[in-house]
Design an enzyme around this catalytic site. Structure first.
Site, PDB file in Angstrom:
ATOM      1  N   THR A  71     -24.530 -22.857  -4.004  1.00  0.00           N
ATOM      2  CA  THR A  71     -23.774 -24.317  -4.517  1.00  0.00           C
ATOM      3  C   THR A  71     -24.277 -25.329  -3.349  1.00  0.00           C
ATOM      4  OG1 THR A  71     -21.902 -23.532  -3.138  1.00  0.00           O
ATOM      5  CG2 THR A  71     -21.881 -23.209  -5.407  1.00  0.00           C
ATOM      6  N   GLY A  72     -24.508 -24.688  -1.983  1.00  0.00           N
ATOM      7  CA  GLY A  72     -24.787 -25.876  -0.797  1.00  0.00           C
ATOM      8  C   GLY A  72     -23.419 -25.943   0.001  1.00  0.00           C
ATOM      9  N   ILE A  73     -22.323 -25.447  -0.639  1.00  0.00           N
ATOM     10  CA  ILE A  73     -20.985 -25.486   0.041  1.00  0.00           C
ATOM     11  C   ILE A  73     -21.238 -24.692   1.299  1.00  0.00           C
ATOM     12  CG2 ILE A  73     -18.572 -25.252   0.123  1.00  0.00           C
ATOM     13  CD1 ILE A  73     -18.842 -25.634  -3.072  1.00  0.00           C
ATOM     14  N   GLY A  74     -21.265 -23.319   1.142  1.00  0.00           N
ATOM     15  CA  GLY A  74     -21.233 -22.452   2.447  1.00  0.00           C
ATOM     16  C   GLY A  74     -22.267 -23.025   3.353  1.00  0.00           C
ATOM     17  N   MET A  75     -23.429 -23.171   3.067  1.00  0.00           N
ATOM     18  CA  MET A  75     -24.240 -23.722   4.120  1.00  0.00           C
ATOM     19  C   MET A  75     -23.772 -24.961   4.936  1.00  0.00           C
ATOM     20  SD  MET A  75     -26.909 -21.732   4.693  1.00  0.00           S
ATOM     21  CE  MET A  75     -28.170 -20.674   4.078  1.00  0.00           C
ATOM     22  N   HIS A 102     -26.769 -43.929   5.983  1.00  0.00           N
ATOM     23  CA  HIS A 102     -25.488 -44.418   6.498  1.00  0.00           C
ATOM     24  C   HIS A 102     -25.260 -43.251   7.632  1.00  0.00           C
ATOM     25  CE1 HIS A 102     -23.832 -47.678   3.588  1.00  0.00           C
ATOM     26  NE2 HIS A 102     -24.989 -47.645   4.035  1.00  0.00           N
ATOM     27  N   ARG A 136     -23.728 -51.125  12.378  1.00  0.00           N
ATOM     28  CA  ARG A 136     -22.343 -50.646  12.222  1.00  0.00           C
ATOM     29  C   ARG A 136     -22.277 -49.040  12.011  1.00  0.00           C
ATOM     30  NH1 ARG A 136     -23.689 -51.921   7.242  1.00  0.00           N
ATOM     31  NH2 ARG A 136     -22.691 -51.002   5.411  1.00  0.00           N
TER      32      ARG A 136
HETATM   33  C1  RB5 Z   1     -23.873 -16.312  -2.868  1.00  0.00           C
HETATM   34  O1  RB5 Z   1     -23.441 -15.532  -3.969  1.00  0.00           O
HETATM   35  C2  RB5 Z   1     -23.164 -17.761  -2.827  1.00  0.00           C
HETATM   36  O2  RB5 Z   1     -21.872 -17.517  -2.606  1.00  0.00           O
HETATM   37  C3  RB5 Z   1     -23.770 -18.556  -1.910  1.00  0.00           C
HETATM   38  O3  RB5 Z   1     -24.949 -18.805  -2.114  1.00  0.00           O
HETATM   39  C4  RB5 Z   1     -23.198 -19.931  -1.676  1.00  0.00           C
HETATM   40  O4  RB5 Z   1     -23.082 -20.802  -3.187  1.00  0.00           O
HETATM   41  C5  RB5 Z   1     -21.969 -20.007  -0.973  1.00  0.00           C
HETATM   42  O5  RB5 Z   1     -21.463 -21.332  -0.846  1.00  0.00           O
END
Ligand code: RB5
Length: 157
Positions: A71-75, A102, A136
């Site tokens: 999802t990109g969230i964990g990274m 920005h 700014r």
């Molecule tokens: C792996 O299954 C998944 O959790 C990881 O790729 C990512 O989406 C986490 O934020």
């Protein structure tokens, strides 16, 4: 200043295929990707690979990095723990350009299970080609930097 052509890149297993494609795309565009893994679709923990790229950017060894997971969230959560890192999770051309204009994002984060490959290429190109606007926005980035330095976030004050 670090070599602008050098870009650190890493993913977990959920984005391995996209990472391989982006490494090739970066080479095609004349950049020198430093591929920090993963090297297969075998299950891996995203913080381990997020740390590698975020550390390199945080220490100024490279100017920019790219991180990919499902999802990109964990990274993005991982990368933004590191001082001097401004990691932006983006979804389209607009958010990619704004993250540079920005926020001067120094790490681009994408979710491989969300984007099709063409959109990911479009985002990559937009992020690489867009300049930070300064003005700014300098004040706002400085405020983020001051929060890091004061330790306010760590101590919840
Ligand atoms: C792996 O299954 C998944 O959790 C990881 O790729 C990512 O989406 C986490 O934020």
């Amino acid at each position: 200043m670090a070599d602008l052509k050098k870009i650190a890149i890493a993913s977990d297993h959920g984005a391995f295929e996209l990472k391989e494609l982006l490494v090739s795309k970066l080479q095609e565009l004349g950049y020198e990707p430093d591929d920090m893994g993963v090297n297969s679709e075998e299950s891996a923990d995203y913080p381990d690979y997020g740390e590698k790229v975020a550390k390199a950017v945080s220490a100024g060894e490279v100017e920019r990095g790219i991180l990919l997971c499902g999802t990109g969230i964990g990274m993005s959560i991982t990368a933004n723990k590191f001082p001097n890192v401004r990691a932006a999770l983006v979804h389209d051309h607009f958010t990619a350009t704004m993250s540079k204009k920005h926020n001067n994002a120094n790490i681009l984060v994408m979710g491989a299970r969300i984007l099709d490959v063409e959109t990911a290429y479009e985002i990559l190109k937009a992020w690489l080609d867009t300049e930070y606007e300064g003005g700014r926005h300098d004040r706002r980035l400085e405020k983020i930097s001051n929060l890091e330095k004061s330790g306010a976030l760590k101590n919840n004050v």
